[in-house]
Design a protein around this motif. Structure first.
Motif, short mmCIF file in Angstrom:
data_model
loop_
_atom_site.label_atom_id
_atom_site.label_comp_id
_atom_site.label_asym_id
_atom_site.label_seq_id
_atom_site.Cartn_x
_atom_site.Cartn_y
_atom_site.Cartn_z
N LYS A 67 12.95 -24.76 -3.06
CA LYS A 67 12.09 -24.81 -4.23
C LYS A 67 11.16 -23.60 -4.33
CE LYS A 67 13.39 -28.74 -6.04
NZ LYS A 67 12.54 -29.94 -5.99
N SER A 68 11.08 -23.05 -5.54
CA SER A 68 10.25 -21.86 -5.75
C SER A 68 8.78 -22.23 -5.94
CB SER A 68 10.73 -21.09 -6.99
OG SER A 68 10.48 -21.82 -8.18
N GLY A 69 8.51 -23.41 -6.50
CA GLY A 69 7.13 -23.85 -6.69
C GLY A 69 6.41 -23.18 -7.86
N ARG A 70 7.15 -22.48 -8.73
CA ARG A 70 6.51 -21.82 -9.88
C ARG A 70 6.01 -22.84 -10.89
NH1 ARG A 70 7.57 -16.21 -10.64
NH2 ARG A 70 7.46 -16.35 -12.91
N ARG A 71 4.88 -22.56 -11.52
CA ARG A 71 4.32 -23.37 -12.60
C ARG A 71 3.96 -22.43 -13.76
NH1 ARG A 71 5.90 -28.29 -11.71
NH2 ARG A 71 4.22 -29.19 -12.97
N SER A 72 3.89 -22.98 -14.93
CA SER A 72 3.58 -22.17 -16.12
C SER A 72 2.37 -22.74 -16.85
CB SER A 72 4.79 -22.13 -17.06
OG SER A 72 5.92 -21.59 -16.41
N GLN A 73 1.63 -21.85 -17.46
CA GLN A 73 0.46 -22.22 -18.25
C GLN A 73 0.66 -21.74 -19.69
OE1 GLN A 73 -1.80 -24.05 -16.69
NE2 GLN A 73 -0.71 -23.75 -14.74
N PRO A 74 -0.10 -22.29 -20.64
CA PRO A 74 -0.01 -21.77 -22.01
C PRO A 74 -0.26 -20.27 -22.02
CG PRO A 74 -1.26 -23.82 -21.98
CD PRO A 74 -1.03 -23.44 -20.54
N GLY A 75 0.62 -19.53 -22.66
CA GLY A 75 0.46 -18.09 -22.73
C GLY A 75 1.03 -17.33 -21.55
N SER A 76 1.61 -18.04 -20.57
CA SER A 76 2.18 -17.37 -19.39
C SER A 76 3.31 -16.43 -19.79
CB SER A 76 2.72 -18.39 -18.40
OG SER A 76 1.72 -19.15 -17.81
N GLU A 77 3.47 -15.38 -19.01
CA GLU A 77 4.64 -14.53 -19.17
C GLU A 77 5.83 -15.27 -18.58
OE1 GLU A 77 4.65 -10.07 -18.61
OE2 GLU A 77 5.79 -10.67 -16.83
N ILE A 78 6.94 -15.29 -19.28
CA ILE A 78 8.13 -16.02 -18.86
C ILE A 78 9.24 -15.03 -18.50
CG2 ILE A 78 9.94 -17.62 -19.56
CD1 ILE A 78 7.25 -18.92 -19.07
N THR A 79 9.79 -15.20 -17.30
CA THR A 79 10.88 -14.34 -16.85
C THR A 79 12.19 -15.13 -16.84
OG1 THR A 79 9.40 -13.03 -15.46
CG2 THR A 79 11.76 -12.86 -15.01
N PHE A 80 13.09 -14.73 -17.72
CA PHE A 80 14.43 -15.30 -17.74
C PHE A 80 15.31 -14.48 -16.81
CE2 PHE A 80 12.55 -16.25 -21.90
CZ PHE A 80 12.77 -17.62 -21.98
#
Length: 291
Positions: free
Chosen positions: A106-119
């Motif tokens: 598991k990477s454990g990444r979380r996202s917040q409003p406005g986060s930069e998203i890496t596809f």
């Protein structure tokens, strides 16, 4: 082997025994199966001069399938395709490919409003893998909080590889990372918010999909083939029609507008089967055949 009294088990990793082009793809569209030699010729997959070779091939592959007491499919989709093309249903089993958790955690990444998203695109850079669909989808968007990392090699597809690099050079949001090692999957997945599998051909059972989910990374995948058996739309990822640039772009844009929605997808991921589970399933098959 069967004539010698030795039980035979066959695992279907792709569609080669049905399709001389391996992937049931007729150049512009997917195919449900050969349905006789003439269909392959009519679709332009083989030339008329190969009619005899193709007929002999069908006899040989039929003999291979008939020789097996048990045929294993890695997805319900593969099983359905082969059964619809004449394989006996009662000797065909589903055993999903196991995931090696030594290279997936598991990477454990979380996202917040406005986060930069890496596809991320992780795989072989070939036209059938649909990277051009993903590039066009990203290129059609104006959102600045998205990034695309491309991992893989083009090998003999030099022209296609050049197209990918040229496209990336024109868009600062896209980065070509180059080849990767299988053992490094978890470390690269730790830097990705979403893995995109944009294949325009049927994936029998995508290893990249399984590894990504095992690492806790949501997946965007085709809504046909093996992937939708693992990726549930708007639950642990998203699915779209293969080749649909507009549809894929809409999904990417939706994520870019509300990155925090990815957290619910991550939490809904159920770990794919372990490689030890696959081994145990095969052990049971072998033991039953040996009785």
């Amino acid at each position: 082997a069967r004539e010698m009294g030795i039980p035979v088990t066959l695992t279907l990793c792709d569609f080669w025994l049905l399709c001389p082009r391996i992937n049931l793809f007729a150049g512009r569209s997917t195919c449900t199966g050969p349905d006789g030699v003439e269909k392959c010729i009519a679709e332009g997959c083989v030339g008329p001069g190969q009619r005899g070779v193709l007929a002999r091939r069908r006899i040989d592959t039929r003999r291979i399938l008939d020789a097996a007491q048990v045929v294993v499919a890695p997805s319900e989709f593969v099983k359905t395709v082969f059964v619809s093309n004449g394989l006996e249903d009662d000797k065909t089993l589903l055993i999903r490919h196991g995931t090696d958790y030594a290279v997936a955690h598991k990477s454990g990444r979380r996202s917040q409003p406005g986060s930069e998203i890496t596809f991320g695109f992780v795989g072989t850079i070939l036209p059938i893998k649909g990277l051009h669909v993903l590039l066009e989808a990203v290129g059609s968007l104006t959102e600045t909080n998205i990034r695309l990392r491309i991992y893989g090699e083009a090998f003999h597809e030099v022209e296609y590889g050049n197209y990918v690099r040229d496209f990336a050079e024109r868009d600062p949001r896209i980065e070509v990372m180059g080849p990767y090692e299988y053992e490094d999957f978890a470390s690269l997945a730790a830097e990705l918010d979403v893995v995109v599998v944009p294949s325009i051909v049927y994936e029998s059972s995508s290893l990249v999909v399984s590894l990504a989910l095992a690492c806790g990374v949501p997946v965007i995948a085709p809504n046909v083939g093996g992937p939708p058996e693992l990726v549930r739309n708007d639950v642990n990822g998203y699915t779209f029609t293969p080749g649909d640039v507009t549809g894929l772009a809409a999904i990417l844009q939706r994520i870019a507008i509300d990155p925090s929605a990815l957290n619910a997808l991550r939490d809904a991921i159920i770990e794919p089967p372990r490689i030890e589970e696959e081994s145990f399933a095969y052990d049971r098959v072998y033991r039953e055949l040996a009785l």
